[in-house]
Design a protein around this motif. Sequence first.
Motif, mmCIF file in Angstrom:
data_model
loop_
_atom_site.group_PDB
_atom_site.id
_atom_site.type_symbol
_atom_site.label_atom_id
_atom_site.label_comp_id
_atom_site.label_asym_id
_atom_site.label_seq_id
_atom_site.Cartn_x
_atom_site.Cartn_y
_atom_site.Cartn_z
ATOM 1 N N PHE A 162 -11.613 -11.525 -24.056
ATOM 2 C CA PHE A 162 -10.841 -12.929 -23.697
ATOM 3 C C PHE A 162 -11.052 -12.967 -21.969
ATOM 4 O O PHE A 162 -10.498 -11.299 -21.531
ATOM 5 N N ASP A 163 -11.070 -13.589 -21.186
ATOM 6 C CA ASP A 163 -11.061 -13.760 -19.632
ATOM 7 C C ASP A 163 -9.299 -13.563 -19.730
ATOM 8 O O ASP A 163 -8.550 -13.997 -20.114
ATOM 9 N N PRO A 164 -9.145 -13.205 -19.302
ATOM 10 C CA PRO A 164 -7.808 -12.778 -18.811
ATOM 11 C C PRO A 164 -7.209 -14.381 -18.016
ATOM 12 O O PRO A 164 -6.531 -14.867 -18.769
ATOM 13 N N GLU A 165 -7.642 -15.295 -17.199
ATOM 14 C CA GLU A 165 -6.964 -16.261 -16.953
ATOM 15 C C GLU A 165 -7.058 -17.120 -18.553
ATOM 16 O O GLU A 165 -6.260 -17.851 -18.636
ATOM 17 N N ARG A 166 -7.617 -16.693 -18.875
ATOM 18 C CA ARG A 166 -8.068 -18.229 -20.707
ATOM 19 C C ARG A 166 -6.387 -17.740 -21.430
ATOM 20 O O ARG A 166 -6.392 -18.185 -22.130
ATOM 21 N N PHE A 167 -6.687 -16.229 -21.518
ATOM 22 C CA PHE A 167 -6.289 -15.709 -22.195
ATOM 23 C C PHE A 167 -3.614 -15.869 -21.484
ATOM 24 O O PHE A 167 -3.448 -15.836 -22.485
ATOM 25 N N TYR A 168 -3.488 -16.229 -20.546
ATOM 26 C CA TYR A 168 -2.685 -16.179 -19.930
ATOM 27 C C TYR A 168 -2.227 -17.372 -20.531
ATOM 28 O O TYR A 168 -1.016 -17.999 -20.403
ATOM 29 N N ALA A 169 -3.106 -18.088 -19.915
ATOM 30 C CA ALA A 169 -2.814 -19.968 -20.316
ATOM 31 C C ALA A 169 -2.733 -20.435 -21.167
ATOM 32 O O ALA A 169 -1.721 -21.173 -21.753
ATOM 33 N N GLN A 224 -1.260 -7.063 -22.916
ATOM 34 C CA GLN A 224 -2.076 -6.316 -22.378
ATOM 35 C C GLN A 224 -2.116 -5.858 -23.502
ATOM 36 O O GLN A 224 -3.648 -5.971 -24.233
ATOM 37 N N LYS A 225 -0.982 -5.694 -24.237
ATOM 38 C CA LYS A 225 -1.173 -5.151 -25.636
ATOM 39 C C LYS A 225 -1.803 -6.665 -26.576
ATOM 40 O O LYS A 225 -2.851 -6.045 -26.966
ATOM 41 N N LEU A 226 -0.836 -7.435 -26.253
ATOM 42 C CA LEU A 226 -1.826 -8.831 -27.165
ATOM 43 C C LEU A 226 -2.655 -8.745 -26.951
ATOM 44 O O LEU A 226 -3.315 -9.331 -28.274
ATOM 45 N N LYS A 227 -3.474 -9.057 -25.560
ATOM 46 C CA LYS A 227 -5.057 -9.369 -25.402
ATOM 47 C C LYS A 227 -5.872 -8.906 -25.966
ATOM 48 O O LYS A 227 -7.135 -9.069 -26.587
ATOM 49 N N THR A 228 -5.102 -7.466 -26.269
ATOM 50 C CA THR A 228 -6.206 -6.334 -26.699
ATOM 51 C C THR A 228 -5.787 -6.230 -28.379
ATOM 52 O O THR A 228 -7.308 -6.639 -28.599
#
Length: 92
Positions: free
Chosen positions: A40-47, A26-30
């Motif tokens: 970023f859409d969470p699904e796209r980010f974790y993919a 989550q911190k990397l996504k932020t």
Amino acid sequence: MTRYHQSGTRRDACALLYEAGELPGQKLKTKIESHYDARFDPERFYALLEKLERSGHVERRKAELKDLYSLTDAGERALLDHYDWLGERIEG
């Protein structure tokens, strides 16, 4: 140089992990969202993170309730090789 990521977002995620050493997903996504000033859409980010794991550039480990991500040695080498390549293009 071996083939590296064609996605700028994956390269940027690797750069952020290089800087931090290890980050919760989550911190990397932020941090990525802040860099791009976009959500970023969470699904796209974790993919994206799964692709980095499958390519051997990032590893994930569980810590309590969160996944922590860090660069592998191969990921660090690829990032630094790309940095050198970019420097040659910009300086030259």
